[in-house]
Design an enzyme around this catalytic site. Structure first.
Site, PDB file in Angstrom:
ATOM      1  N   LYS A 254      -2.062  -1.629  -3.981  1.00 24.20           N
ATOM      2  CA  LYS A 254      -2.938  -0.464  -3.939  1.00 24.20           C
ATOM      3  C   LYS A 254      -2.114   0.804  -3.970  1.00 24.20           C
ATOM      4  O   LYS A 254      -1.142   0.878  -3.219  1.00 24.20           O
ATOM      5  CB  LYS A 254      -3.749  -0.537  -2.640  1.00 24.20           C
ATOM      6  CG  LYS A 254      -4.633   0.645  -2.362  1.00 24.20           C
ATOM      7  CD  LYS A 254      -5.193   0.564  -0.975  1.00 24.20           C
ATOM      8  CE  LYS A 254      -5.962   1.830  -0.691  1.00 24.20           C
ATOM      9  NZ  LYS A 254      -6.457   1.918   0.636  1.00 24.20           N
TER      10      LYS A 254
ATOM     11  N   LYS B  17       0.848  -1.187   0.000  1.00 29.94           N
ATOM     12  CA  LYS B  17       0.000   0.000   0.000  1.00 29.94           C
ATOM     13  C   LYS B  17       0.884   1.236   0.000  1.00 29.94           C
ATOM     14  O   LYS B  17       1.634   1.481   0.939  1.00 29.94           O
ATOM     15  CB  LYS B  17      -0.906  -0.003   1.228  1.00 29.94           C
ATOM     16  CG  LYS B  17      -1.868   1.168   1.267  1.00 29.94           C
ATOM     17  CD  LYS B  17      -2.767   1.108   2.492  1.00 29.94           C
ATOM     18  CE  LYS B  17      -3.759   2.253   2.513  1.00 29.94           C
ATOM     19  NZ  LYS B  17      -4.596   2.241   3.717  1.00 29.94           N
TER      20      LYS B  17
HETATM   21  C1  PBG Z   1      -7.629   3.272   5.410  1.00 28.65           C
HETATM   22  C2  PBG Z   1      -7.881   3.078   3.978  1.00 28.65           C
HETATM   23  C3  PBG Z   1      -7.646   3.993   2.943  1.00 28.65           C
HETATM   24  C4  PBG Z   1      -8.119   3.397   1.796  1.00 28.65           C
HETATM   25  C5  PBG Z   1      -8.585   2.142   2.133  1.00 28.65           C
HETATM   26  N1  PBG Z   1      -8.410   1.951   3.483  1.00 28.65           N
HETATM   27  C6  PBG Z   1      -7.144   5.364   2.932  1.00 28.65           C
HETATM   28  C7  PBG Z   1      -5.884   5.785   3.517  1.00 28.65           C
HETATM   29  O1  PBG Z   1      -4.905   5.037   3.642  1.00 28.65           O
HETATM   30  O2  PBG Z   1      -5.886   6.934   3.910  1.00 28.65           O
HETATM   31  C8  PBG Z   1      -8.102   4.066   0.445  1.00 28.65           C
HETATM   32  C9  PBG Z   1      -9.196   3.695  -0.435  1.00 28.65           C
HETATM   33  C10 PBG Z   1      -9.438   4.610  -1.566  1.00 28.65           C
HETATM   34  O3  PBG Z   1      -8.813   5.657  -1.756  1.00 28.65           O
HETATM   35  O4  PBG Z   1     -10.336   4.256  -2.318  1.00 28.65           O
HETATM   36  N2  PBG Z   1      -6.530   2.663   5.922  1.00 28.65           N
HETATM   37 ZN    ZN Z   2      -6.194   3.495   7.979  1.00 25.47          ZN
END
Ligand code: PBG
Ligand code: ZN
Length: 351
Positions: free
Chosen positions: A271, A218
């Site tokens: 992601k 991520k």
């Molecule tokens: C929270 C989370 C996020 C997303 C999924 N779970 C956002 C972040 O890390 O701030 C992003 C999903 C998206 O942008 O569609 N941990």
């Molecule tokens: Zn989070």
């Protein structure tokens, strides 16, 4: 082998030269749609799509999300209706995000037995049983007053997100979702060691059949902007770069996946998706494990806003985006377009 190919090429070239026109025409197979479909190398199957949904505590009905045109926050009742709409068009997997009415420094509403996600899981499972696959996001950012994905402590006068304290809370959240009947838990916090700790607590409590889909890779991406507005999860200070990955790195992605596998993960995820197709492709090549790609809020809103301005054919753009993610190597695609795409397919508007 190399020699043979070169020789063949040479013969073909000579032949076409003699005949006065090229014998090999790539355009032949592009002539009509049925033929293009016949030779297509990739297909997006609806069963590989996952629809993310936002369920908000205390909400009555639905609430439009300004940052993501077409998406809504749902009450639990509306969530049940939405799942039924999804099943009707052929989308059978959902990823749940909760928006609690109460936040504190420790995110304690995230693991309450009667938390919004826990209730939502129970309600969806009660209504649809195994007809729907329920995945739940495991994180703290929607539940903490500071908006970080972990527990914040002060060390040497500096606020930091403490890894190991967070692990305990994450496993409590995962357990509470398992207890509610979730099929897959999806930790998105990026703390080190979370997959192992969550796996162990699930097993100890007898939830050996609850799978873990880790947000293994991520990145600290600007593409999460619209989501943070949707889920009320923006960090109040600083950013997430001390736990999410640096967009410049790809070797690190392999290490993250490797660690998750060692810790017992069932499905790994990359992601965002569209700007990280090289990462998806590399993970695919290196590991024999189901691979998910999350086409995030920014990827969704970019297309939506372009479409609203008439700058792009929305259906074509989404079709191209999903097939690109597949082509890169994703088995599973998490996308806010899941429902609309399935509807277009059902209505024969794309193929
Ligand atoms: C929270 C989370 C996020 C997303 C999924 N779970 C956002 C972040 O890390 O701030 C992003 C999903 C998206 O942008 O569609 N941990
Ligand atoms: Zn989070």
């Amino acid at each position: 082998m190399l020699k043979k190919i070169t020789l063949l090429k040479l013969i073909l070239m000579m032949q076409s030269f003699k005949a006065g026109f090229p014998q090999i025409r790539m355009r032949r197979l592009r002539k009509i749609k049925t033929l293009r479909n016949l030779i297509a190398e990739e297909h997006v199957d609806l069963s590989s799509l996952v629809m993310p949904l936002f369920v908000r505590e205390g909400l009555i009905g639905r609430e439009k999300i300004d940052s993501m045109p077409g998406q809504e926050r749902l009450s639990i009742d509306e969530l049940v209706k939405e799942v039924s709409n999804l099943l009707e068009v052929g989308v059978k997997s959902i990823l749940l995000f909760g928006i609690p009415s109460r936040k504190d420094d420790y995110g304690s509403s995230a693991y309450s037995r009667d938390g919004v996600v826990q209730k939502a899981i129970r309600e969806v499972k009660k209504n649809f049983g195994d007809d729907v696959l329920v995945i739940s996001d495991i994180c703290l950012c929607q539940y903490t007053s500071h908006g970080h994905c972990g527990i914040v402590v002060e060390k040497n006068g500096r606020k930091i997100v403490d890894n190991d304290t967070t692990l305990e809370v994450l496993s409590k959240i995962a357990l509470s979702h398992a207890e509610a009947g979730v099929d897959i838990v999806a930790p998105s916090d990026m703390m080190d060691g979370r997959v192992g700790v969550i796996r162990r607590s699930l097993d100890e409590e007898g939830y050996t059949d609850v799978a873990i889909m880790s947000y293994s890779v991520k990145y600290a991406s600007s593409l999460y902007g619209p989501f943070r507005d949707a889920a009320h999860s923006s960090p109040r200070f600083g950013d997430r770069r001390s736990y999410q990955m640096d967009p410049r790195n790809i070797r690190e992605a392999l290490r993250e996946v490797e660690l998750d596998i060692v810790e017992g993960v069932d499905i790994v995820m990359v992601k965002p998706a569209s700007w990280y197709l090289d990462v998806i492709s590399l993970v695919k090549k290196n590991f024999k494990i189901p691979l998910a790609a999350y086409s995030v809020s920014g990827e969704y809103t970019m297309i939506k806003l372009m479409a609203e301005k008439g700058l792009v054919d929305e259906k074509q753009a989404v079709w191209e985006q999903l097939h690109s993610i597949k082509r890169a190597g994703a088995d599973i695609i998490i996308t806010y377009y899941a429902k609309e795409y399935a509807r277009w397919v059902k209505d024969g508007l794309i193929s």
